[in-house]
Scaffold this active site. Structure first.
Site, mmCIF file in Angstrom:
data_model
loop_
_atom_site.group_PDB
_atom_site.id
_atom_site.type_symbol
_atom_site.label_atom_id
_atom_site.label_comp_id
_atom_site.label_asym_id
_atom_site.label_seq_id
_atom_site.Cartn_x
_atom_site.Cartn_y
_atom_site.Cartn_z
ATOM 1 N N HIS A 94 0.847 -1.201 0.000
ATOM 2 C CA HIS A 94 0.000 0.000 0.000
ATOM 3 C C HIS A 94 0.876 1.242 0.000
ATOM 4 O O HIS A 94 1.776 1.385 0.831
ATOM 5 C CB HIS A 94 -0.914 0.016 1.227
ATOM 6 C CG HIS A 94 -1.790 1.229 1.296
ATOM 7 N ND1 HIS A 94 -2.852 1.421 0.435
ATOM 8 C CD2 HIS A 94 -1.755 2.324 2.092
ATOM 9 C CE1 HIS A 94 -3.439 2.574 0.710
ATOM 10 N NE2 HIS A 94 -2.785 3.143 1.715
ATOM 11 N N SER A 95 0.621 2.158 -0.941
ATOM 12 C CA SER A 95 1.322 3.437 -1.037
ATOM 13 C C SER A 95 2.826 3.189 -1.167
ATOM 14 O O SER A 95 3.262 2.544 -2.115
ATOM 15 C CB SER A 95 0.957 4.314 0.166
ATOM 16 O OG SER A 95 1.334 5.648 -0.038
ATOM 17 N N MET A 96 3.651 3.673 -0.247
ATOM 18 C CA MET A 96 5.082 3.396 -0.301
ATOM 19 C C MET A 96 5.347 1.909 -0.434
ATOM 20 O O MET A 96 6.245 1.468 -1.164
ATOM 21 C CB MET A 96 5.775 3.926 0.954
ATOM 22 C CG MET A 96 7.258 3.588 1.032
ATOM 23 S SD MET A 96 8.043 3.957 2.628
ATOM 24 C CE MET A 96 7.431 2.582 3.624
ATOM 25 N N SER A 116 -1.436 -0.982 -4.182
ATOM 26 C CA SER A 116 -2.569 -0.233 -3.648
ATOM 27 C C SER A 116 -2.195 1.233 -3.462
ATOM 28 O O SER A 116 -1.129 1.553 -2.919
ATOM 29 C CB SER A 116 -2.981 -0.843 -2.293
ATOM 30 O OG SER A 116 -3.919 -0.035 -1.622
ATOM 31 N N HIS A 233 -6.989 8.049 -0.128
ATOM 32 C CA HIS A 233 -5.732 7.317 -0.117
ATOM 33 C C HIS A 233 -5.778 6.109 0.804
ATOM 34 O O HIS A 233 -5.153 5.086 0.536
ATOM 35 C CB HIS A 233 -4.606 8.266 0.307
ATOM 36 C CG HIS A 233 -3.240 7.740 0.053
ATOM 37 N ND1 HIS A 233 -2.747 7.516 -1.222
ATOM 38 C CD2 HIS A 233 -2.241 7.366 0.910
ATOM 39 C CE1 HIS A 233 -1.516 7.043 -1.141
ATOM 40 N NE2 HIS A 233 -1.191 6.931 0.136
#
Length: 256
Positions: A94-96, A116, A233
């Site tokens: 997820h994200s980073m 994600s 987000h």
């Protein structure tokens, strides 16, 4: 013994599975840790073993120095996963964490890459103007600006930053992770993956526009699908049940 120690340091099992059919390896967002996925095992098939990457410098590794560069992070995670290749590995980031998972998938065979709330590295500069996730070489943010960016993205209780002690506890890992993201550059000619890539994102996330998310299809010769959810987000916090149903239905997770 050394390999086993590396695995236990870097990976947490909330629900060990004696004979897993597949292992789902989860990579958290900037500033995040294993607790982001602590509820997942109960909603996934019983023969799917969930492993969560334990980034240093937070939660139960809070006394260790943070890593603010991609290469040592990826090397350590790849080494930790090496003894677990007796079962298929599916990576969820997820994200980073999506970029870390992508880099791990560049270094070892995986059944699928699930990304994600993140664009592929090739589209990193198409993120929201001014976003700390852009990685445009503009330098580090002040503490106040970093906190504002974290609040914009969501995922943290805003009151956390009002307590000086808690703020001082969490900011170092958040800053290190934002530095890692800002300085990350994928290889000039990264190898095409051969596995399926599945992308998940929130329809209100200004940093993951649909056309940029779709560009993940260019990262692999395997099939690609994109899955949109309501929210921003951190859509996965508000719609965890729906996301886990979607993950459970994926052929890479539901079938041997």
């Amino acid at each position: 013994m050394i390999a086993a120690q590396q695995t236990s340091i870097w990976l947490r099992k909330y629900r060990p599975v004696e004979q897993p059919r597949v292992r789902l390896v989860c990579f958290a967002h900037a500033g995040g840790g294993p607790s982001a996925f602590r509820t997942w095992p109960a909603s996934l098939p019983s023969d799917v073993e969930v492993l969560v990457v334990r980034y240093p410098g937070r939660q139960d590794r809070v006394t260790e120095p943070c890593l603010d560069r991609m290469e040592p992070m990826v090397e350590a995670v790849t080494e930790a996963l090496a003894p677990l290749r007796d079962r298929p590995l599916v990576l969820f980031g997820h994200s980073m964490g999506a970029w870390i998972a992508y880099e791990v998938a560049q270094r070892m065979p995986v059944r699928a890459l699930l990304v994600s709330a993140q664009v592929p590295p090739s589209r990193r500069n198409s993120a929201r103007p001014g976003s700390a996730r852009r990685g445009d070489g503009s330098g580090e943010l002040s503490d106040e600006a970093l906190i504002e960016e974290v609040k914009r993205l969501g995922g943290y209780d805003a009151q956390l930053f009002e307590d000086p002690e808690l703020r001082d506890l969490v900011l170092p890992s958040i800053r290190a992770d934002f530095t890692l993201v800002r300085n990350y550059r994928a290889g000039r000619q990264p190898s095409l993956l051969g596995c399926p890539v599945r992308a998940f994102y929130g329809e209100d996330d200004a940093d993951t526009r649909a056309d940029d998310v779709d560009a993940w299809a260019e990262a692999s010769t395997g099939p690609f699908t994109a899955h949109r959810f309501p929210g921003g987000h951190f859509y996965l916090a508000d719609h965890e049940a729906a996301l886990l149903r979607e993950l459970s239905s994926l052929p890479e997770v539901s079938c041997a």
